[in-house]
Design a protein around this motif. Structure first.
Motif, short mmCIF file in Angstrom:
data_model
loop_
_atom_site.label_atom_id
_atom_site.label_comp_id
_atom_site.label_asym_id
_atom_site.label_seq_id
_atom_site.Cartn_x
_atom_site.Cartn_y
_atom_site.Cartn_z
N ASP A 371 1.11 -0.92 -0.42
CA ASP A 371 0.48 0.22 -0.17
C ASP A 371 0.88 1.18 0.29
O ASP A 371 1.81 1.39 0.42
CB ASP A 371 -0.97 -0.31 1.41
N GLY A 372 0.66 2.27 -0.66
CA GLY A 372 1.38 3.58 -0.49
C GLY A 372 2.41 3.72 -2.14
O GLY A 372 3.18 4.79 -1.51
N THR A 373 2.32 2.85 -2.66
CA THR A 373 3.73 3.13 -3.74
C THR A 373 3.46 4.01 -4.29
O THR A 373 1.94 4.15 -5.39
CB THR A 373 3.71 1.32 -4.88
N THR A 374 4.15 4.78 -4.58
CA THR A 374 4.31 6.23 -5.37
C THR A 374 5.01 6.94 -6.28
O THR A 374 6.51 6.23 -5.81
CB THR A 374 4.14 7.20 -3.83
N PHE A 375 4.67 7.16 -7.23
CA PHE A 375 5.65 7.39 -8.59
C PHE A 375 6.10 8.90 -8.55
O PHE A 375 4.88 9.91 -8.82
CB PHE A 375 5.57 6.79 -9.85
N LEU A 376 6.64 9.68 -8.41
CA LEU A 376 6.89 11.21 -8.25
C LEU A 376 7.25 12.10 -9.46
O LEU A 376 8.12 11.25 -9.66
CB LEU A 376 7.62 11.83 -6.89
N ILE A 377 6.62 12.30 -9.73
CA ILE A 377 7.34 12.57 -11.76
C ILE A 377 6.58 14.62 -11.69
O ILE A 377 6.08 14.99 -10.83
CB ILE A 377 6.04 12.42 -12.64
N GLU A 378 6.93 15.07 -12.05
CA GLU A 378 7.60 16.52 -12.64
C GLU A 378 6.88 17.06 -13.27
O GLU A 378 7.21 16.52 -14.51
CB GLU A 378 8.84 17.17 -12.00
N LYS A 379 6.52 18.52 -13.71
CA LYS A 379 6.23 18.74 -15.11
C LYS A 379 7.79 18.83 -16.24
O LYS A 379 8.75 18.86 -15.76
CB LYS A 379 5.52 20.06 -14.25
N PRO A 380 7.34 18.90 -17.11
CA PRO A 380 5.61 19.90 -17.74
C PRO A 380 5.16 18.08 -17.58
O PRO A 380 5.90 16.75 -17.53
CB PRO A 380 6.40 20.09 -19.06
N PHE A 381 4.01 18.40 -17.88
CA PHE A 381 2.74 17.30 -18.16
C PHE A 381 2.91 16.52 -19.15
O PHE A 381 2.10 15.57 -18.81
CB PHE A 381 2.20 17.19 -16.82
#
Length: 724
Positions: A371-381
């Motif tokens: 639970d809570g697996t996360t992928f942080l991505i940044e702009k530009p989207f």
């Protein structure tokens, strides 16, 4: 509580701490007097006693220690019990749902202004409410509302009370740990979070293209260089020195270290005299802290090879390194049986899909994931609306669901943006008039002194609209126009709903301009880099723009929304300004100028509006009739530090959702191709309002012109905290 038991507890604490009874408040005499008269009297006297600390003073509590009831109450703040709003430090609670009915309690604003809050809980009876607090973050539970604005909260609990499912360990896996953003902000922000205790259960895994030995050395050096030792930690080092200094000579020698079972730290004996003075002990304290951080960090190599087998092998090694650190540092710790994985993709967007695919296939393996697996991505989207949709499809094909994707827009991490929502929560009288019936215009303005010479190739492809307006400014505008959220998921839903109701920007709604010299910079770049990719219409890229938007939502009928941005202007500043039809104004200053963050409120004599409330942690001054200026007592978190902290605790309130991005690009899609309209020219150093007014050629017909006059603190002589 307003009972004598409070003083009995004070006496017990005083017996085990090196403190005198007269250092504890309220005193026995004050409690006796309150019992003789009323708790209301004690509340008033206690507030007077604490007037230097909260809410309007320049100080705040260093620590607040709280318990928690099985129903989630803390202090004397109970669920579903709504006493009259009290912005003071101490409140008189009447008709409490739990005996005694008459109480005196710290208020939640006072608690959340503290530098540190310690919550103590024990027993199986507390497990359910701690699950609601730490796992689901139920906003209706009072203890879940404890969230210091620029401090930390620590929960001290025994095993029966601990909700293990959300206290488990975390892997923070950082792709792009050597990039420009990492060097400028990210390492420093992670170090600060570590110092504040926000990464106690996290292991950091830096990933880069260097060999392991070289990469480990580099990131360790970078982390050390970016370390800024807080004054608080230097003070701790000096205090430690004074405790060890048994003979009172002002220095600590090897014998005194040995007496405390500590080895003499030769590395910090800078002048090699065999003793450590106070300054050397201060540096040692900071060095020990960064050593702890580096001891919970690994480095893994991912080369730029195109061999698919070699790529998979490198990702296998990354996974093995992560597992190895857990085995070494946490052994059989139950909190690390199923750790959370947070993958931070601080890499070019073109590398997102390939990275995600390898992580999901090799490191995580088949679902279900923890639970809570996360992928942080940044702009530009995305480049345009079609590209936004295409990227989402590719993320899904690579194995992600929308709940796994956290889109980081650093403007949503700026406290100046969050202050707007906090103001509305604290001022229901103002918030009830947050609609087209009362609000004439909302302006979001971001202007900068720097030009784009150092990234002119990028700007030739994006221009001001793609670079700033479709993402940063829309995120800020959505925060200004949305309905107040009920929980973190609801925040994204309501921002998307607001943006989705905005009418698409038309050419006639948009004013564009370009500073003199931009095209020369572009030509010089291509002369120096003849193989660089050329955008056909790069010479027409706007470096400043303004758009006026309207909403289809009846709630906002009659309100103009103005967003404006400019490079190479006369100053650096960003703000959101709300102009009401009764001539009242609120300016939420986000950055720039002598004071980075403040809130200014103007109320004309003819308006019946109440004076604004900002709560503890702010200095509010009425500088002249009808004008209030609030500045934070202490500097807020950097935007990246705030967003990294949010990610570590699983709070998605200030991360952008796919529906928000899709709605924003839907608003702007028809004007993204800037080559259709030649930009007007302006001289570097021109004020944003002036250059936009010149470029508009009289098309801004409202009584405020293109932009209303910006508020500046210099006009009223208010000073604030300039660190950000």
């Amino acid at each position: 509580m307003c009972i004598r038991d409070s003083y009995k507890a004070i006496q017990q604490i005083a017996q085990v701490l090196p403190l005198r009874e007269n250092q504890f408040f309220p005193s026995k005499d004050q409690i006796d007097l309150a019992l003789e008269h009323s708790c209301a009297r004690l509340a008033n006297e206690y507030n007077q006693l604490l007037s230097d600390f909260v809410p309007t003073g320049s100080k705040r509590f260093d620590m607040v220690v709280l318990g928690v009831g099985e129903d989630g109450h803390t202090a004397s703040i109970f669920p579903n019990h709504h006493p009259p709003e009290d912005t003071r430090a101490v409140s008189h609670i009447q008709q409490s749902p739990k005996p005694p009915a008459d109480r005196v309690s710290l208020t939640m604003p006072a608690i959340n202004a503290a530098r540190s809050v310690l919550v103590v809980a024990s027993g199986t009876g507390k497990k359910s409410v701690l699950h609601k607090t730490l796992c689901t973050k139920d906003p209706l539970v009072p203890i879940a509302q404890v969230a210091p604005s620029s401090g930390e909260v620590t929960f001290l609990m025994d095993q029966p009370a601990a909700p293990e499912e959300c206290l488990r360990g975390q892997h923070f896996v950082w792709f792009g740990s050597r990039g420009a953003l990492a060097k400028k902000y990210s390492w420093r922000m992670l170090l600060q979070l570590h110092r504040k205790g926000s990464m106690k259960n996290a292991l950091v895994h830096a990933v880069g293209s260097d060999a392991v030995a070289k990469g480990t050395s580099f990131v360790s050096q970078l982390a050390t260089e970016k370390d800024a030792c807080p004054a608080k930690e230097e003070e701790a080092g000096r205090a430690h020195a004074m405790r060890l200094d048994s003979n009172g000579d002002g220095v600590v020698d090897a014998v005194e270290f040995e007496a405390e079972a500590e080895e003499f730290p030769q590395a910090y004996d800078l002048n090699a005299d065999g003793v450590l003075d106070l300054d050397e002990m201060a540096r040692r304290s900071c060095g020990v802290a960064i050593g702890r951080f580096l001891g919970r960090m690994s480095y893994s190599q991912l080369t730029r090879t195109k061999d698919p087998d070699e790529i998979r092998s490198q990702y296998h090694k990354l996974g093995a390194t992560m597992d190895g650190m857990v085995a070494e540092l946490h052994g059989h710790d139950s909190f690390w049986k199923s750790p959370r994985h947070l993958f931070y993709l601080s890499v070019p967007p073109s590398a997102y899909v390939a990275t995600i695919k390898m992580v999901t296939e090799v490191v995580l393996g088949p679902r279900p994931w923890a639970d809570g697996t996360t992928f942080l991505i940044e702009k530009p989207f995305g480049f345009d609306l079609a590209d936004v949709k295409d990227r989402q499809t590719k993320y899904q094909e690579a194995g992600l669901e929308e709940e796994d994707i956290w889109r980081l827009d650093h403007y949503l991490g700026k406290q100046g943006v969050r202050n707007l929502l906090e103001f509305r929560s604290l001022n229901p009288g103002w918030s009830s008039q947050w609609s087209g019936e009362f609000v004439e215009r909302i302006e979001v303005v971001v202007q900068e002194e720097e030009d784009v010479e150092d990234r002119v190739d990028y700007y030739g492809e994006t221009g001001a609209v793609r670079d700033m307006m479709v993402n940063h400014l829309m995120a800020v505008l959505a925060s200004a126009g949305m309905s107040l959220a009920n929980d973190p998921v609801d925040a994204g839903i309501k921002r998307a709903r607001f943006v989705g109701e905005l009418e698409p920007v038309r050419r006639e709604d948009l004013v564009v301009a370009q500073y003199d010299g931009y095209q020369d910079q572009l030509a010089a770049h291509h002369e120096l880099n003849p193989t660089a990719r050329k955008c056909q219409h790069a010479a027409m890229a706007p470096t400043a723009a303004l758009a006026t938007l309207r909403s289809k939502d009846p709630h906002w009928a009659g309100t103009e929304f103005v967003v404006a941005h400019g490079k190479a202007t006369d100053s650096r500043q960003a703000y959101t300004k709300v102009l009401f039809k009764d001539k009242s104004e609120i300016s939420f200053h986000i950055q720039g100028g002598p004071v980075e963050e403040y809130v200014a409120i103007k109320i004309p004599n003819t308006s019946p509006r109440p004076a604004p409330v900002m709560g503890p942690g702010w200095n509010t001054v009425q500088t002249e009739p009808g004008l209030w200026v609030s500045t934070p007592v202490e500097p807020s978190l950097n935007a990246y530090e705030a967003l990294y902290r949010d990610a570590l605790v699983g709070d998605k309130s200030h991360y952008v959702t796919y529906n928000e991005v899709k709605a924003a690009y839907g608003v702007w899609d028809r004007v993204l191709e800037y080559e259709q309209v030649p930009p007007s020219k302006y001289l570097k150093g021109t004020g944003l309002g002036s250059l936009i007014s010149q470029a508009s050629k009289g098309t801004c017909s409202t009584k405020h012109g293109c932009l209303s006059e910006a508020f500046t603190l210099s006009k009223v002589g208010v000073e604030g905290n300039t660190e950000y």
